[in-house]
Design a protein around this motif. Structure first.
Motif, PDB file in Angstrom:
ATOM      1  N   TYR A 148       6.730 -16.881  23.589  1.00  0.00           N
ATOM      2  CA  TYR A 148       5.487 -16.247  24.019  1.00  0.00           C
ATOM      3  C   TYR A 148       5.020 -16.834  25.342  1.00  0.00           C
ATOM      4  O   TYR A 148       5.189 -18.023  25.609  1.00  0.00           O
ATOM      5  N   GLN A 161       2.147 -17.993  28.059  1.00  0.00           N
ATOM      6  CA  GLN A 161       0.916 -18.764  27.916  1.00  0.00           C
ATOM      7  C   GLN A 161      -0.264 -17.823  27.726  1.00  0.00           C
ATOM      8  O   GLN A 161      -0.403 -16.833  28.447  1.00  0.00           O
ATOM      9  N   GLY A 162      -1.089 -18.143  26.750  1.00  0.00           N
ATOM     10  CA  GLY A 162      -2.284 -17.349  26.494  1.00  0.00           C
ATOM     11  C   GLY A 162      -2.081 -16.229  25.491  1.00  0.00           C
ATOM     12  O   GLY A 162      -3.057 -15.571  25.107  1.00  0.00           O
ATOM     13  N   VAL A 163      -0.865 -15.996  25.068  1.00  0.00           N
ATOM     14  CA  VAL A 163      -0.597 -14.959  24.075  1.00  0.00           C
ATOM     15  C   VAL A 163      -0.489 -15.616  22.706  1.00  0.00           C
ATOM     16  O   VAL A 163       0.332 -16.521  22.508  1.00  0.00           O
ATOM     17  N   GLU A 164      -1.322 -15.167  21.767  1.00  0.00           N
ATOM     18  CA  GLU A 164      -1.350 -15.785  20.440  1.00  0.00           C
ATOM     19  C   GLU A 164      -0.181 -15.300  19.590  1.00  0.00           C
ATOM     20  O   GLU A 164      -0.122 -14.126  19.211  1.00  0.00           O
ATOM     21  N   LYS A 165       0.692 -16.199  19.249  1.00  0.00           N
ATOM     22  CA  LYS A 165       1.874 -15.804  18.490  1.00  0.00           C
ATOM     23  C   LYS A 165       1.533 -15.388  17.070  1.00  0.00           C
ATOM     24  O   LYS A 165       2.281 -14.614  16.446  1.00  0.00           O
ATOM     25  N   ASP A 166       0.433 -15.890  16.532  1.00  0.00           N
ATOM     26  CA  ASP A 166       0.054 -15.500  15.174  1.00  0.00           C
ATOM     27  C   ASP A 166      -0.618 -14.145  15.144  1.00  0.00           C
ATOM     28  O   ASP A 166      -0.758 -13.533  14.088  1.00  0.00           O
ATOM     29  N   LYS A 167      -1.061 -13.694  16.278  1.00  0.00           N
ATOM     30  CA  LYS A 167      -1.708 -12.377  16.364  1.00  0.00           C
ATOM     31  C   LYS A 167      -0.690 -11.302  16.713  1.00  0.00           C
ATOM     32  O   LYS A 167      -0.771 -10.187  16.230  1.00  0.00           O
ATOM     33  N   THR A 223      -1.716  -8.004  14.592  1.00  0.00           N
ATOM     34  CA  THR A 223      -2.417  -8.277  13.345  1.00  0.00           C
ATOM     35  C   THR A 223      -3.920  -8.343  13.578  1.00  0.00           C
ATOM     36  O   THR A 223      -4.383  -8.791  14.636  1.00  0.00           O
ATOM     37  N   ASP A 276      -7.914  -5.460  21.960  1.00  0.00           N
ATOM     38  CA  ASP A 276      -6.452  -5.326  21.920  1.00  0.00           C
ATOM     39  C   ASP A 276      -6.005  -3.927  22.355  1.00  0.00           C
ATOM     40  O   ASP A 276      -4.797  -3.682  22.491  1.00  0.00           O
TER      41      ASP A 276
END
Lengths: 111, 115
Positions: free
Chosen positions: B58, B60-66, B82, B88
């Motif tokens: 991913y 930088q700044g992109v939420e991998k859990d999202k 998610t 989004d």
């Protein structure tokens, strides 16, 4: 400084003229250079890629690369109204295959 | 050829729901797939890079859990947004390449609107 810079335009040219689109990049390690065309609301479409200094021609399109000046351009000969779109310059850097896009230049070809 | 498809092309969902977007390379095997996001009048921003059989990388700044990315085969990668929220809402575009440093071919994009 942005990694890939383009004039946002709009660049307006009459039908049949030559459109010249320019792009500069900051990473001297960049190895591959691409021009994509993006119509409004659509995804980018690959027009040309160039790896070596000099010119590369494909039909009405010519890409020009000057690594010493960190400059890449796209010439469109005999411009048509259907060429009206945003042209995105993209560069891959160093050891990765990541594409870094410029913000694009909006080209308007006037009939 | 080098054709990449995405499904769906349009999706509207309620805030808090999850949305899955599919990216398929139709006529070639894609070792690497990329996911981008484009907001109006802005350029494409890379979200993540996925290699077949590996975890996605991913930006930088992109939420991998999202933004869950799965690249289970050489022709399919999925992006799941998610618990989507209105911020989004964007144009999500995938690209696929045959290998390292190969040309990327873009899918037609998926427009997501979260209400």
């Amino acid at each position: 400084q942005k990694e890939v810079e383009q004039n946002s335009g709009p660049l307006s040219v009459p039908e049949g003229a030559i459109a010249s689109l320019n792009c500069t990049y900051s990473d001297r390690g960049s190895q591959s250079f691409f021009w994509y065309r993006q119509y409004s609301g659509k995804s980018p479409e690959l027009i040309m890629f160039i790896y070596s200094n000099g010119d590369k021609e494909d039909g009405r399109f010519t890409a020009q690369l000057n690594k010493a000046s960190q400059y890449v351009s796209l010439l469109i000969r005999d411009s048509q109204p259907s060429d009206s779109a945003t042209y995105l310059c993209a560069v891959t850097s160093g050891a990765t295959n990541k594409l870094i896009f410029g913000t694009g230049t909006l080209l308007a070809v006037q009939p | 050829g080098a054709v990449v498809s995405q499904h769906p092309s349009w999706v509207i969902c309620k805030s808090g729901t999850s949305v899955k977007i599919e990216c398929r390379s139709l006529d070639f095997q894609a070792t690497t797939m990329f996911w981008y996001r484009q907001f109006p009048k802005q350029s494409l921003m890379l979200m993540a890079t996925s290699n077949e059989g590996s975890k996605a990388t991913y930006e930088q700044g992109v939420e991998k859990d999202k933004f869950l990315i799965n690249h289970a085969s050489l022709t399919l990668s999925t992006l799941t947004v998610t618990s989507a929220h209105p911020e989004d809402s964007s144009f999500y575009i995938c690209s696929a390449s045959r290998g390292f440093k190969e040309t990327q071919y873009f899918g037609p994009g998926t427009r997501l609107l979260v209400l």
